[in-house]
Scaffold this active site. Structure first.
Site, PDB file in Angstrom:
ATOM      1  NE  ARG A 194      31.864  32.018  42.375  1.00 49.00           N
ATOM      2  CZ  ARG A 194      32.441  31.273  43.064  1.00 49.00           C
ATOM      3  NH1 ARG A 194      33.448  31.443  43.928  1.00 49.00           N
ATOM      4  NH2 ARG A 194      31.824  29.751  43.094  1.00 49.00           N
ATOM      5  CG  ASP A 195      35.459  29.125  41.979  1.00 52.72           C
ATOM      6  OD1 ASP A 195      36.056  29.784  42.721  1.00 52.72           O
ATOM      7  OD2 ASP A 195      35.052  28.058  42.156  1.00 52.72           O
ATOM      8  CG  HIS A 206      32.191  23.824  42.331  1.00 52.67           C
ATOM      9  ND1 HIS A 206      31.690  25.126  41.779  1.00 52.67           N
ATOM     10  CD2 HIS A 206      33.555  24.312  42.842  1.00 52.67           C
ATOM     11  CE1 HIS A 206      32.769  25.987  41.888  1.00 52.67           C
ATOM     12  NE2 HIS A 206      33.804  25.404  42.388  1.00 52.67           N
ATOM     13  CG  HIS A 261      38.454  23.978  42.580  1.00 54.72           C
ATOM     14  ND1 HIS A 261      38.848  25.375  42.620  1.00 54.72           N
ATOM     15  CD2 HIS A 261      36.968  24.117  43.280  1.00 54.72           C
ATOM     16  CE1 HIS A 261      37.794  26.146  42.697  1.00 54.72           C
ATOM     17  NE2 HIS A 261      36.794  25.371  43.074  1.00 54.72           N
ATOM     18  CB  CYS A 321      43.832  26.227  45.131  1.00 51.72           C
ATOM     19  SG  CYS A 321      43.161  25.706  46.748  1.00 51.72           S
ATOM     20  CG  ASN A 334      36.640  26.533  39.302  1.00 57.39           C
ATOM     21  OD1 ASN A 334      37.184  27.767  39.475  1.00 57.39           O
ATOM     22  ND2 ASN A 334      35.754  26.181  39.971  1.00 57.39           N
TER      23      ASN A 334
HETATM   24  P1  HMG Z   1      31.077  39.941  58.441  1.00 58.73           P
HETATM   25  O1  HMG Z   1      32.248  40.844  58.662  1.00 58.73           O
HETATM   26  O2  HMG Z   1      30.598  38.837  59.298  1.00 58.73           O
HETATM   27  O3  HMG Z   1      29.640  40.472  58.091  1.00 58.73           O
HETATM   28  O4  HMG Z   1      31.426  39.255  57.068  1.00 58.73           O
HETATM   29  P2  HMG Z   1      28.637  41.531  58.965  1.00 58.73           P
HETATM   30  O5  HMG Z   1      27.229  40.825  58.729  1.00 58.73           O
HETATM   31  O6  HMG Z   1      29.090  41.243  60.574  1.00 58.73           O
HETATM   32  O7  HMG Z   1      28.760  43.013  58.768  1.00 58.73           O
HETATM   33  C1  HMG Z   1      29.738  43.544  58.709  1.00 58.73           C
HETATM   34  C2  HMG Z   1      29.996  44.828  57.884  1.00 58.73           C
HETATM   35  O8  HMG Z   1      30.036  44.103  56.330  1.00 58.73           O
HETATM   36  C3  HMG Z   1      28.927  45.685  57.680  1.00 58.73           C
HETATM   37  O9  HMG Z   1      29.365  47.018  57.238  1.00 58.73           O
HETATM   38  C4  HMG Z   1      27.815  45.173  56.766  1.00 58.73           C
HETATM   39  O10 HMG Z   1      27.149  46.006  56.068  1.00 58.73           O
HETATM   40  C5  HMG Z   1      29.009  44.655  55.518  1.00 58.73           C
HETATM   41  P3  HMG Z   1      29.662  47.981  58.285  1.00 58.73           P
HETATM   42  O11 HMG Z   1      28.287  48.106  58.963  1.00 58.73           O
HETATM   43  O12 HMG Z   1      30.743  47.506  59.247  1.00 58.73           O
HETATM   44  O13 HMG Z   1      30.097  49.183  57.395  1.00 58.73           O
HETATM   45  N1  HMG Z   1      28.586  43.464  54.663  1.00 58.73           N
HETATM   46  C6  HMG Z   1      28.684  43.585  53.339  1.00 58.73           C
HETATM   47  N2  HMG Z   1      29.273  44.428  52.636  1.00 58.73           N
HETATM   48  C7  HMG Z   1      29.185  44.044  51.241  1.00 58.73           C
HETATM   49  N3  HMG Z   1      28.445  42.871  50.867  1.00 58.73           N
HETATM   50  C8  HMG Z   1      27.906  42.027  51.796  1.00 58.73           C
HETATM   51  C9  HMG Z   1      28.142  42.515  52.967  1.00 58.73           C
HETATM   52  N4  HMG Z   1      27.622  41.740  54.115  1.00 58.73           N
HETATM   53  C10 HMG Z   1      27.718  42.511  55.050  1.00 58.73           C
HETATM   54  N5  HMG Z   1      27.269  40.729  51.265  1.00 58.73           N
HETATM   55  C11 HMG Z   1      30.538  38.095  54.810  1.00 58.73           C
HETATM   56  C12 HMG Z   1      30.295  38.214  56.325  1.00 58.73           C
HETATM   57  C13 HMG Z   1      29.811  36.747  54.422  1.00 58.73           C
HETATM   58  C14 HMG Z   1      29.931  39.317  54.157  1.00 58.73           C
HETATM   59  C15 HMG Z   1      32.022  38.074  54.517  1.00 58.73           C
HETATM   60  O14 HMG Z   1      32.536  36.959  55.188  1.00 58.73           O
HETATM   61  C16 HMG Z   1      32.203  37.914  53.140  1.00 58.73           C
HETATM   62  O15 HMG Z   1      32.138  38.761  52.247  1.00 58.73           O
HETATM   63  N6  HMG Z   1      32.607  36.499  52.463  1.00 58.73           N
HETATM   64  C17 HMG Z   1      32.996  36.304  51.316  1.00 58.73           C
HETATM   65  C18 HMG Z   1      33.667  35.147  51.162  1.00 58.73           C
HETATM   66  C19 HMG Z   1      33.843  34.556  49.582  1.00 58.73           C
HETATM   67  O16 HMG Z   1      33.366  35.295  48.963  1.00 58.73           O
HETATM   68  N7  HMG Z   1      34.395  33.362  49.299  1.00 58.73           N
HETATM   69  C20 HMG Z   1      34.636  32.910  48.209  1.00 58.73           C
HETATM   70  C21 HMG Z   1      33.461  32.515  47.642  1.00 58.73           C
HETATM   71  S1  HMG Z   1      32.820  30.742  48.185  1.00 58.73           S
HETATM   72  C22 HMG Z   1      33.957  29.624  47.178  1.00 58.73           C
HETATM   73  O17 HMG Z   1      34.645  30.202  46.338  1.00 58.73           O
HETATM   74  C23 HMG Z   1      33.604  28.129  47.128  1.00 58.73           C
HETATM   75  C24 HMG Z   1      32.935  27.747  45.937  1.00 58.73           C
HETATM   76  O18 HMG Z   1      33.549  28.157  44.636  1.00 58.73           O
HETATM   77  C25 HMG Z   1      32.434  26.211  46.006  1.00 58.73           C
HETATM   78  C26 HMG Z   1      33.846  25.483  46.148  1.00 58.73           C
HETATM   79  O19 HMG Z   1      34.692  25.569  45.320  1.00 58.73           O
HETATM   80  O20 HMG Z   1      34.126  24.781  47.265  1.00 58.73           O
HETATM   81  C27 HMG Z   1      31.378  28.621  45.818  1.00 58.73           C
HETATM   82 MG    MG Z   2      35.077  26.691  43.903  1.00 55.70          MG
END
Ligand code: HMG
Ligand code: MG
Length: 304
Positions: free
Chosen positions: A12-13, A208, A210, A241, A250
């Site tokens: 994933r990450d 966690h 990096h 990153c 990571n």
């Molecule tokens: P949004 O655009 O604000 O969503 O995105 P919304 O609720 O306004 O909905 C808009 C559209 O998105 C709709 O579709 C929803 O159905 C669809 P439409 O009606 O326009 O056709 N939608 C989705 N589609 C698929 N899967 C979903 C989903 N939810 C709504 N779950 C959202 C908000 C959170 C979905 C978006 O910002 C997003 O996908 N963000 C993901 C970011 C991400 O994955 N970042 C990386 C992970 S975090 C990380 O890496 C850090 C970590 O490792 C720790 C660290 O290192 O710090 C964990």
């Molecule tokens: Mg991370």
């Protein structure tokens, strides 16, 4: 007890931060190989918007393979990221029994990452917690930018404490402290943990880290000294990153396992099997992996 829990986040990450998109079959083969290393916790994918993270765009297809005809050992806890109820419902309907919600200590990062304020994100998670209770699904909670944010700079430990308490009250079984950009040094980890550990037992916290500046192992050591026994890492050091060009990803699982076992902790992970699993991704990505332990072990294998 010297056991240290490792949550493998490479699929994933790691892969979400690789430029190349790895084919679903190759991801599945990687997860199958990881499942044979002794790792008990593997974060497989994210149910997020494809437009935001195209590398995770095959979550549904991959999950069907994971829980399909040739399933992974059911003893291994497989999890995935779910930012909202839509992601949760999909993930659980396809077989996940553990999910992770994610927010941050910094408002700007939360907005850029999940398009919500911190409070809005926690409110959105409440629906997940409610459903998870009914479905008997475990929920882990990530807090990003616990030391520094790419937009706001240094983050005060109090901000992380506030978010952590809200997530724990709401029902996460563990908080993973995301040092998202890999800039922290041990004294900063110490300051953060000094504040958190006044109110939260160490068994509820995971590190966690990096490894952008090569400080991750030192930060693990600091955390171990303060009682933490749970860490996230990514096979081979997969990933990068987005905020630091050319940076490593990571903390590498090989480096973590080597360090822990040599220091007298127990991980249950077979380093050679892990190197074999990582080598699959080195081939799929067609780039050398950066983990020092991975490189040393691979060279030793070549010359034997
Ligand atoms: P949004 O655009 O604000 O969503 O995105 P919304 O609720 O306004 O909905 C808009 C559209 O998105 C709709 O579709 C929803 O159905 C669809 P439409 O009606 O326009 O056709 N939608 C989705 N589609 C698929 N899967 C979903 C989903 N939810 C709504 N779950 C959202 C908000 C959170 C979905 C978006 O910002 C997003 O996908 N963000 C993901 C970011 C991400 O994955 N970042 C990386 C992970 S975090 C990380 O890496 C850090 C970590 O490792 C720790 C660290 O290192 O710090 C964990
Ligand atoms: Mg991370």
């Amino acid at each position: 007890m010297n056991f240290v829990k490792i949550t493998e986040v490479g699929p994933r990450d790691g892969l979400q931060n690789e430029k190349a998109i790895v084919p679903t079959d190759a991801k599945f083969e990687f997860i199958q190989a990881l499942a044979k290393t002794g790792l008990q916790h593997i974060e497989a994918t994210s149910f997020v918007k494809k437009e935001w993270v195209p590398q995770m765009g095959d979550a549904e297809e991959l999950t069907k393979l994971i829980f399909g005809g040739n399933p992974i050992d059911p003893e291994i806890q497989l999890s995935c990221l779910t930012p909202n109820i839509k992601g949760y419902e999909k993930a659980v309907s396809l077989g996940f029994k553990e999910v992770a919600v994610f927010t941050a200590s910094s408002e700007s990062f939360t907005k850029k990452n999940i398009n919500k304020t911190i409070d809005e994100s926690i409110t959105a998670f409440l629906e997940i917690f409610q459903r998870a209770k009914e479905d008997n699904v475990k929920v882990r909670g990530y807090i990003s930018t616990v030391i520094a944010c790419p937009y706001e700079g240094k983050i005060s430990p109090d901000k992380t404490l506030t978010v952590a308490k809200k997530l724990l009250d709401a029902g996460v079984y563990e908080i993973s402290l995301g040092e998202t950009i890999g800039v922290a040094v041990p004294s900063e980890v110490e300051s953060l943990l000094n504040v958190l550990l006044k109110e939260i037992p160490s068994r509820l916290l995971a590190g966690h880290f990096h490894d952008t500046y090569g400080m991750a192992i030192s930060n693990v050591k600091q955390s171990l000294n303060m009682g933490l026994r749970s860490f996230d890492s990514s096979a081979g050091g997969l990933g990068g990153c987005p905020y630091a060009k050319g940076a490593s990803g990571n903390l590498a699982t090989e480096d973590l396992v080597y360090f822990l076992e040599r220091e007298g902790y127990h991980t249950g992970v077979d380093l050679d099997a892990l190197v074999n699993a990582s080598s699959l991704m080195e081939k799929a990505l067609n780039r050398p992996l950066l983990s020092r332990t991975y490189v040393a072990k691979s060279k030793a294998k070549e010359s034997s």
